[in-house]
Design a protein around this motif. Structure first.
Motif, PDB file in Angstrom:
ATOM      1  N   LEU A  87       1.238  -0.994   0.027  1.00 42.82           N
ATOM      2  CA  LEU A  87      -0.563   0.445   0.432  1.00 42.82           C
ATOM      3  C   LEU A  87       1.008   1.236   0.087  1.00 42.82           C
ATOM      4  O   LEU A  87       2.002   1.496   0.721  1.00 42.82           O
ATOM      5  CB  LEU A  87      -0.757   0.013   1.030  1.00 42.82           C
ATOM      6  N   ASN A  88       0.420   2.220  -0.687  1.00 41.42           N
ATOM      7  CA  ASN A  88       0.999   3.051  -0.681  1.00 41.42           C
ATOM      8  C   ASN A  88      -0.068   4.639  -0.770  1.00 41.42           C
ATOM      9  O   ASN A  88      -1.147   5.033  -0.968  1.00 41.42           O
ATOM     10  CB  ASN A  88       1.619   3.575  -1.566  1.00 41.42           C
ATOM     11  N   TRP A  89       0.361   5.842   0.066  1.00 38.25           N
ATOM     12  CA  TRP A  89       0.087   7.081   0.449  1.00 38.25           C
ATOM     13  C   TRP A  89       0.025   8.394  -0.682  1.00 38.25           C
ATOM     14  O   TRP A  89      -0.529   9.341  -0.554  1.00 38.25           O
ATOM     15  CB  TRP A  89       0.162   7.339   1.667  1.00 38.25           C
ATOM     16  N   ARG A  90       0.397   7.894  -2.053  1.00 37.26           N
ATOM     17  CA  ARG A  90       0.948   8.882  -3.033  1.00 37.26           C
ATOM     18  C   ARG A  90      -0.704   7.737  -4.070  1.00 37.26           C
ATOM     19  O   ARG A  90       0.656   8.009  -5.444  1.00 37.26           O
ATOM     20  CB  ARG A  90       2.082   8.736  -2.961  1.00 37.26           C
ATOM     21  N   ALA A  91      -1.356   7.628  -4.147  1.00 30.89           N
ATOM     22  CA  ALA A  91      -2.053   7.604  -5.797  1.00 30.89           C
ATOM     23  C   ALA A  91      -1.619   8.385  -6.255  1.00 30.89           C
ATOM     24  O   ALA A  91      -2.855   9.187  -6.718  1.00 30.89           O
ATOM     25  CB  ALA A  91      -3.223   6.938  -4.698  1.00 30.89           C
ATOM     26  N   VAL A  92      -1.328   8.720  -7.374  1.00 33.68           N
ATOM     27  CA  VAL A  92      -1.206   9.604  -8.737  1.00 33.68           C
ATOM     28  C   VAL A  92      -2.545  10.160  -8.785  1.00 33.68           C
ATOM     29  O   VAL A  92      -3.098   9.217  -9.636  1.00 33.68           O
ATOM     30  CB  VAL A  92       0.080   9.642  -9.126  1.00 33.68           C
ATOM     31  N   CYS A  93      -2.891  10.892  -9.958  1.00 31.97           N
ATOM     32  CA  CYS A  93      -4.017  11.752 -10.223  1.00 31.97           C
ATOM     33  C   CYS A  93      -3.978  11.647 -11.711  1.00 31.97           C
ATOM     34  O   CYS A  93      -4.842  10.772 -12.790  1.00 31.97           O
ATOM     35  CB  CYS A  93      -4.586  12.179 -10.039  1.00 31.97           C
ATOM     36  N   GLY A  94      -2.817  11.501 -12.456  1.00 27.73           N
ATOM     37  CA  GLY A  94      -2.364  11.669 -13.757  1.00 27.73           C
ATOM     38  C   GLY A  94      -2.756  12.543 -14.144  1.00 27.73           C
ATOM     39  O   GLY A  94      -2.307  13.152 -15.578  1.00 27.73           O
ATOM     40  N   VAL A  95      -3.528  13.800 -13.955  1.00 26.79           N
ATOM     41  CA  VAL A  95      -3.867  15.259 -14.801  1.00 26.79           C
ATOM     42  C   VAL A  95      -3.291  15.947 -13.988  1.00 26.79           C
ATOM     43  O   VAL A  95      -3.683  17.411 -14.665  1.00 26.79           O
ATOM     44  CB  VAL A  95      -5.446  14.842 -15.067  1.00 26.79           C
ATOM     45  N   CYS A  96      -3.063  16.451 -13.310  1.00 27.79           N
ATOM     46  CA  CYS A  96      -2.465  17.351 -12.318  1.00 27.79           C
ATOM     47  C   CYS A  96      -1.486  17.837 -13.221  1.00 27.79           C
ATOM     48  O   CYS A  96      -0.888  17.110 -13.572  1.00 27.79           O
ATOM     49  CB  CYS A  96      -2.082  18.016 -10.934  1.00 27.79           C
ATOM     50  N   ALA A  98       1.968  18.786 -12.017  1.00 24.64           N
ATOM     51  CA  ALA A  98       2.820  18.150 -12.327  1.00 24.64           C
ATOM     52  C   ALA A  98       2.927  16.458 -12.777  1.00 24.64           C
ATOM     53  O   ALA A  98       4.229  16.441 -13.644  1.00 24.64           O
ATOM     54  CB  ALA A  98       3.318  17.652 -10.557  1.00 24.64           C
ATOM     55  N   CYS A  99       1.638  16.132 -12.638  1.00 23.19           N
ATOM     56  CA  CYS A  99       1.530  14.607 -13.700  1.00 23.19           C
ATOM     57  C   CYS A  99       1.807  14.935 -15.293  1.00 23.19           C
ATOM     58  O   CYS A  99       2.527  14.130 -15.511  1.00 23.19           O
ATOM     59  CB  CYS A  99       0.283  14.084 -13.823  1.00 23.19           C
TER      60      CYS A  99
END
Length: 362
Positions: A87-96, A98-99
């Motif tokens: 498990l991780n606490w940085r599930a990336v959004c892919g659209v911000c 930075a992504c």
């Protein structure tokens, strides 16, 4: 249909945690229920208990975890029931922004589960770092589940979920340690020792461990430190310079999170060297330095948040290195404990008696 399981809850600031029954709902769209197999006891959980993160009690603690996906919600394609995940606490959004710039490890809009786990009376729980894994099962966003090789030992690879990844990444990702570099690490707890292991893995030839506890310096040698400095006896800056030909280290990693140790890191690096802050400071801490020293020494002053990791890239790769015998994650596991022993584990961690206590579920 919701499930009732046991979990470790912090109800109010400073009070001992308790094992109680929690309710885990079915996963909603984009979510997953994970049967937890192991969860490390991290300083961040203690910070939650002490009110150092926020005051959104009650907290469901635990976040350094590995387990098996049990259910997935609508639209989930990245994981499936039966998958072994960290498990991780940085599930990336892919659209911000930075992504979109190709830097998802800096994602500014990470995901957590929208549905809430609760106590049996309906009181909503705040899961630590959006995970809450001191529990037999937990509900997370599916993006928080990173598939890794199921041959790996859960108690070991679960530590990639936070502290060990923070240290490894501080060296390998943020500090960009490379072959032949000299590296100093100030603070040799779990994160600092992981930074030492990361520096060794990256090919550093001089690795200097600094701490005030001789036990921790002994641990640091096992992870790859070539030199040790007891800061209660010797000046760390002078000792680091002495071990690097009088120049200072190419990369200095501060894993304590205090102004005095950060300043030591600043002055212990070589000209054009890099300082990496991975220790977590408190809000009132301040650093004052001559601006000319900052300009004149050049180089880079960086902060490392979660080791600048990308879980989908880093967790499987590091798990593979573990299975190849090239990264000794087992060495971070000081003891395996039961769910009702978390409070005692906090005490041992606070006293520096362990690198990691790990809750293991039958």
């Amino acid at each position: 249909m919701s499930q009732e399981v046991r979990g470790v809850v912090s109800r109010r600031k400073g009070a001992p945690v308790e094992v109680t029954t929690i309710v885990v709902p079915d996963p909603g769209p984009g979510e997953a229920v994970v049967r937890v197999q192991s969860c490390g006891v991290c300083h961040t959980d203690l910070h939650y208990r002490e009110g150092g993160i926020n005051d959104e009690y009650p907290f469901l603690l635990g976040h350094e975890a590995a387990g098996i996906v049990e259910q997935v919600g609508e639209g989930v394609t990245g994981v499936a029931p039966g998958d072994f995940v960290v498990l991780n606490w940085r599930a990336v959004c892919g659209v911000c922004r930075a992504c979109r710039r190709g830097r998802p490890w800096y994602c500014f809009n990470t995901h957590n589960a929208a549905r809430k786990m609760t106590l049996t009376d309906g009181t909503e729980l705040s899961p630590a770092l959006g995970i809450g894994a001191f529990a037999e099962k937990t509900l997370v966003h599916a993006g928080q589940c990173t598939k890794v090789d199921p041959a790996a030992r859960p108690a070991a690879v679960g530590l990639l979920g936070c502290g060990v990844m923070a240290g490894l990444g501080a060296a390998m990702n943020t500090g960009q340690v490379s072959r032949g570099d000299s590296v100093a690490v100030i603070g040799c707890g779990g994160v600092g020792d992981a930074a030492i292991a990361g520096a060794a893995l990256a090919g550093a030839t001089t690795i200097i461990a600094v701490d005030t506890d001789s036990r921790k310096l002994d641990w640091a040698r096992k992870f790859g430190a070539t030199h040790t400095v007891n800061a209660s006896e010797d000046d760390p800056v002078e000792a680091i310079r002495a071990a690097t030909g009088g120049f200072g280290a190419d990369v200095v990693i501060e894993a304590v999170g205090r102004p005095e140790t950060w300043k030591q890191a600043f002055y212990a690096r070589d000209l054009a060297g890099t300082v990496v802050l991975v220790g977590v400071p408190t809000p009132e801490m301040k650093v004052e330095l001559p601006l000319l020293d900052i300009f004149g020494r050049g180089g880079a002053l960086k902060s490392s948040w979660y080791g600048d990791c990308l879980p989908s890239r880093d967790f499987p790769a590091l798990t593979a290195l573990y299975l190849q015998g090239r990264l000794d994650l087992d060495a971070f596991v000081t003891e395996e404990i039961a769910l009702d022993q978390v409070e005692e584990a906090f005490t041992r961690m606070h006293h520096g008696d362990v690198l990691r206590s790990v809750v293991v579920f039958p």
